[in-house]
Design a protein around this motif. Structure first.
Motif, PDB file in Angstrom:
ATOM      1  N   SER A   1       0.732  -1.233   0.147  1.00 50.24           N
ATOM      2  CA  SER A   1      -0.058   0.099  -0.100  1.00 50.24           C
ATOM      3  C   SER A   1       0.854   1.199  -0.019  1.00 50.24           C
ATOM      4  O   SER A   1       0.351   2.222  -0.524  1.00 50.24           O
ATOM      5  CB  SER A   1      -1.049  -0.043   1.359  1.00 50.24           C
ATOM      6  N   HIS A   2       2.200   1.119   0.556  1.00 52.52           N
ATOM      7  CA  HIS A   2       3.005   2.205   0.568  1.00 52.52           C
ATOM      8  C   HIS A   2       3.492   2.629  -0.720  1.00 52.52           C
ATOM      9  O   HIS A   2       4.226   3.662  -1.022  1.00 52.52           O
ATOM     10  CB  HIS A   2       3.979   2.441   1.790  1.00 52.52           C
ATOM     11  N   ARG A   3       3.434   1.622  -1.715  1.00 51.62           N
ATOM     12  CA  ARG A   3       4.213   1.960  -3.068  1.00 51.62           C
ATOM     13  C   ARG A   3       2.889   2.251  -3.951  1.00 51.62           C
ATOM     14  O   ARG A   3       3.176   2.421  -5.213  1.00 51.62           O
ATOM     15  CB  ARG A   3       4.705   0.790  -3.235  1.00 51.62           C
ATOM     16  N   GLN A   4       1.644   2.191  -3.515  1.00 52.70           N
ATOM     17  CA  GLN A   4       0.543   2.289  -4.840  1.00 52.70           C
ATOM     18  C   GLN A   4       0.401   4.051  -5.011  1.00 52.70           C
ATOM     19  O   GLN A   4       0.164   4.556  -3.833  1.00 52.70           O
ATOM     20  CB  GLN A   4      -0.739   1.551  -4.495  1.00 52.70           C
ATOM     21  N   THR A   5       0.068   4.163  -6.087  1.00 50.45           N
ATOM     22  CA  THR A   5      -0.343   5.609  -6.329  1.00 50.45           C
ATOM     23  C   THR A   5      -1.867   5.768  -6.201  1.00 50.45           C
ATOM     24  O   THR A   5      -2.595   4.872  -6.671  1.00 50.45           O
ATOM     25  CB  THR A   5      -0.115   5.901  -7.825  1.00 50.45           C
ATOM     26  N   ILE A   6      -2.301   6.724  -5.198  1.00 47.31           N
ATOM     27  CA  ILE A   6      -3.666   6.939  -5.202  1.00 47.31           C
ATOM     28  C   ILE A   6      -4.080   8.178  -6.013  1.00 47.31           C
ATOM     29  O   ILE A   6      -3.610   9.253  -5.691  1.00 47.31           O
ATOM     30  CB  ILE A   6      -3.837   7.165  -3.726  1.00 47.31           C
ATOM     31  N   PRO A   7      -4.990   7.759  -6.796  1.00 48.79           N
ATOM     32  CA  PRO A   7      -5.334   9.045  -7.698  1.00 48.79           C
ATOM     33  C   PRO A   7      -6.002  10.230  -7.122  1.00 48.79           C
ATOM     34  O   PRO A   7      -7.031   9.673  -6.128  1.00 48.79           O
ATOM     35  CB  PRO A   7      -6.265   8.530  -8.849  1.00 48.79           C
ATOM     36  N   VAL A   8      -5.959  11.472  -7.306  1.00 53.51           N
ATOM     37  CA  VAL A   8      -6.571  12.341  -6.602  1.00 53.51           C
ATOM     38  C   VAL A   8      -7.158  13.162  -7.761  1.00 53.51           C
ATOM     39  O   VAL A   8      -6.591  13.780  -8.698  1.00 53.51           O
ATOM     40  CB  VAL A   8      -5.429  13.341  -5.806  1.00 53.51           C
TER      41      VAL A   8
END
Length: 135
Positions: A54-61
């Motif tokens: 989870s710390h490496r995933q890009t979270i789209p904003v």
């Protein structure tokens, strides 16, 4: 005597010919299959689901292009005004009026109600007295 099977503690594999070799081959085949499964899991990253990534995933904003403050508000108001003007133009160009039975009935009812209101207004007018009574 010694080969009778009653006297000594012999395993089943020793009693049945070839059973020991068969069990050894099955153990070896299972070991090879486990090793192959482990190699495949490593190659195809089957354990990636279990790892914490989870710390490496890009979270789209969601981005906001029109966040220009007053200019953005001004353009939004202009856009709404233009849409309203366009709707008025479109409705003006819409000239279709279907011929239905409802329109003549509605007009007749409105005319009768208007005549009735006019008659009541004259009949009970404080200036004219009662129309049906004469002093």
């Amino acid at each position: 005597g010694a080969g009778s099977g009653v006297g000594g503690a012999r395993s089943v594999a020793e009693v049945v010919n070839g059973l020991g070799r068969h069990l050894e081959l099955r153990r070896r085949a299972k070991q090879l299959e486990d090793e192959a499964r482990a190699r495949a899991a490593k190659v195809f990253h089957e354990d990636a689901v279990k790892k914490d990534i989870s710390h490496r995933q890009t979270i789209p904003v969601p981005y906001n292009i029109s966040a220009l403050g007053e200019a953005g508000l001004k353009s939004e108001l202009r856009r709404q005004r233009l849409l309203a003007e366009k709707e008025v133009r479109d409705m003006r160009s819409c000239t279709f009026q279907p011929k239905t039975n409802e329109r003549p009935r509605k007009e007749l009812i409105e005319r009768l109600l208007a005549e009735d209101e006019a008659n009541r207004a004259v009949q009970f007018s404080p200036f004219h007295g009662y129309a049906g009574l004469s002093p």
